[in-house]
Design a protein around this motif. Structure first.
Motif, mmCIF file in Angstrom:
data_model
loop_
_atom_site.group_PDB
_atom_site.id
_atom_site.type_symbol
_atom_site.label_atom_id
_atom_site.label_comp_id
_atom_site.label_asym_id
_atom_site.label_seq_id
_atom_site.Cartn_x
_atom_site.Cartn_y
_atom_site.Cartn_z
ATOM 1 N N MET A 164 9.185 81.991 45.856
ATOM 2 C CA MET A 164 9.804 81.224 45.496
ATOM 3 C C MET A 164 11.379 81.058 46.033
ATOM 4 S SD MET A 164 12.331 83.835 43.066
ATOM 5 C CE MET A 164 10.749 84.164 41.840
ATOM 6 N N LYS A 165 11.951 79.811 45.907
ATOM 7 C CA LYS A 165 12.897 79.029 45.816
ATOM 8 C C LYS A 165 14.361 79.516 45.162
ATOM 9 C CE LYS A 165 11.415 74.524 46.909
ATOM 10 N NZ LYS A 165 11.414 74.494 48.399
ATOM 11 N N ALA A 166 15.762 79.950 46.090
ATOM 12 C CA ALA A 166 16.703 80.607 45.593
ATOM 13 C C ALA A 166 18.149 79.794 46.116
ATOM 14 C CB ALA A 166 16.500 82.410 45.714
ATOM 15 N N THR A 167 18.383 79.524 45.162
ATOM 16 C CA THR A 167 20.260 78.657 45.641
ATOM 17 C C THR A 167 21.401 80.265 45.515
ATOM 18 O OG1 THR A 167 19.042 77.158 45.187
ATOM 19 C CG2 THR A 167 21.467 76.758 45.742
ATOM 20 N N ILE A 168 21.901 79.602 46.504
ATOM 21 C CA ILE A 168 23.428 81.141 46.142
ATOM 22 C C ILE A 168 24.281 80.763 46.707
ATOM 23 C CG2 ILE A 168 23.250 81.351 48.441
ATOM 24 C CD1 ILE A 168 24.296 84.644 47.669
ATOM 25 N N TRP A 169 25.262 80.167 46.308
ATOM 26 C CA TRP A 169 26.805 79.532 45.647
ATOM 27 C C TRP A 169 27.545 80.529 46.490
ATOM 28 C CZ3 TRP A 169 23.361 77.715 42.677
ATOM 29 C CH2 TRP A 169 22.835 76.052 42.856
ATOM 30 N N HIS A 170 28.198 80.778 47.277
ATOM 31 C CA HIS A 170 28.273 81.569 48.780
ATOM 32 C C HIS A 170 29.517 81.234 49.404
ATOM 33 C CE1 HIS A 170 27.926 84.559 52.318
ATOM 34 N NE2 HIS A 170 28.129 83.659 53.136
ATOM 35 N N MET A 182 23.627 88.162 49.144
ATOM 36 C CA MET A 182 22.206 86.685 50.200
ATOM 37 C C MET A 182 22.179 87.878 51.680
ATOM 38 S SD MET A 182 23.947 84.092 52.517
ATOM 39 C CE MET A 182 24.268 83.869 54.754
ATOM 40 N N ALA A 183 22.145 88.820 51.666
ATOM 41 C CA ALA A 183 21.502 90.052 52.589
ATOM 42 C C ALA A 183 20.288 91.046 51.481
ATOM 43 C CB ALA A 183 22.067 90.890 52.927
ATOM 44 N N ILE A 184 20.212 90.998 50.060
ATOM 45 C CA ILE A 184 18.610 90.902 49.163
ATOM 46 C C ILE A 184 18.436 89.739 49.430
ATOM 47 C CG2 ILE A 184 18.334 91.483 47.213
ATOM 48 C CD1 ILE A 184 20.851 92.945 46.816
ATOM 49 N N LEU A 185 18.596 88.409 49.381
ATOM 50 C CA LEU A 185 17.626 87.220 49.050
ATOM 51 C C LEU A 185 17.059 87.117 50.564
ATOM 52 C CD1 LEU A 185 20.467 85.266 47.348
ATOM 53 C CD2 LEU A 185 17.964 86.098 46.829
ATOM 54 N N GLU A 186 17.839 87.270 51.250
ATOM 55 C CA GLU A 186 17.702 87.416 53.194
ATOM 56 C C GLU A 186 16.154 88.218 53.087
ATOM 57 O OE1 GLU A 186 21.130 84.772 55.557
ATOM 58 O OE2 GLU A 186 20.345 86.956 55.046
ATOM 59 N N ASP A 225 12.572 81.737 49.465
ATOM 60 C CA ASP A 225 12.943 80.075 50.617
ATOM 61 C C ASP A 225 14.705 80.196 49.949
ATOM 62 O OD1 ASP A 225 13.704 77.961 51.831
ATOM 63 O OD2 ASP A 225 12.263 76.967 49.963
ATOM 64 N N LEU A 226 15.237 80.194 50.945
ATOM 65 C CA LEU A 226 16.737 80.748 50.668
ATOM 66 C C LEU A 226 17.567 79.430 51.025
ATOM 67 C CD1 LEU A 226 19.113 82.739 49.571
ATOM 68 C CD2 LEU A 226 18.959 83.052 51.677
ATOM 69 N N GLU A 228 17.027 90.200 38.746
ATOM 70 C CA GLU A 228 16.382 90.238 37.774
ATOM 71 C C GLU A 228 15.754 88.985 37.867
ATOM 72 O OE1 GLU A 228 20.110 90.548 35.056
ATOM 73 O OE2 GLU A 228 20.223 92.117 35.436
ATOM 74 N N ILE A 229 16.078 88.237 39.077
ATOM 75 C CA ILE A 229 15.443 86.599 39.027
ATOM 76 C C ILE A 229 15.103 86.462 39.975
ATOM 77 C CG2 ILE A 229 17.351 85.266 37.173
ATOM 78 C CD1 ILE A 229 19.007 84.916 40.428
ATOM 79 N N LEU A 230 14.252 87.669 40.818
ATOM 80 C CA LEU A 230 13.458 87.861 41.388
ATOM 81 C C LEU A 230 12.200 88.019 41.450
ATOM 82 C CD1 LEU A 230 15.838 89.438 45.040
ATOM 83 C CD2 LEU A 230 15.190 86.844 44.195
#
Length: 116
Positions: free
Chosen positions: A1-7, A18-22, A28-29, A114-116
């Motif tokens: 799954m692709k994910a984009t974070i405005w960080h 970001m740690a949760i996503l990583e 794929d962040l 919720e979006i993962l």
């Protein structure tokens, strides 16, 4: 799954999100430091719309010039807020995360689940 974070790396909630996503297998962040590479006004409209929030709800008040600009007043319009955010990305609350399942303003960071 692709994910984009405005960080914002200076923000604890953003770092935790970001740690949760990583740490999530299969993600794929893409990391966008929005203070250096701000989203366009159109992208902000799309992100807020997909998140189901108003520009007012996506406005960062603490640590930003929102009050001085009159953006926290009841008569501030969505267009005024979006225009101001497009000019000064410090007005954007963070972190925003976008995946194929949607967009969330991850405050608190657990909302990213919720979006993962």
């Amino acid at each position: 799954m692709k994910a984009t974070i405005w960080h914002n790396p200076k923000c604890g909630t953003s770092r935790k999100t970001m740690a949760i996503l990583e740490e999530t297998p299969g993600v794929d962040l893409t990391v966008i430091e929005y203070l250096k590479n701000p989203p366009t006004r159109a992208k902000l409209e799309q992100l807020f719309g997909d998140a189901g929030i108003t520009p007012q709800e996506g406005l960062r008040v603490r640590g930003s010039p929102a009050e001085e600009l009159g953006l926290t007043k009841d008569d501030a319009t969505a267009d005024q807020i979006l225009d101001a955010m497009a000019e000064d990305s410090s007005l954007i609350n963070r972190p925003l995360v976008e995946t194929d399942k949607g967009v969330r303003l991850c405050r608190p960071q657990e909302l990213v689940q919720e979006i993962l």
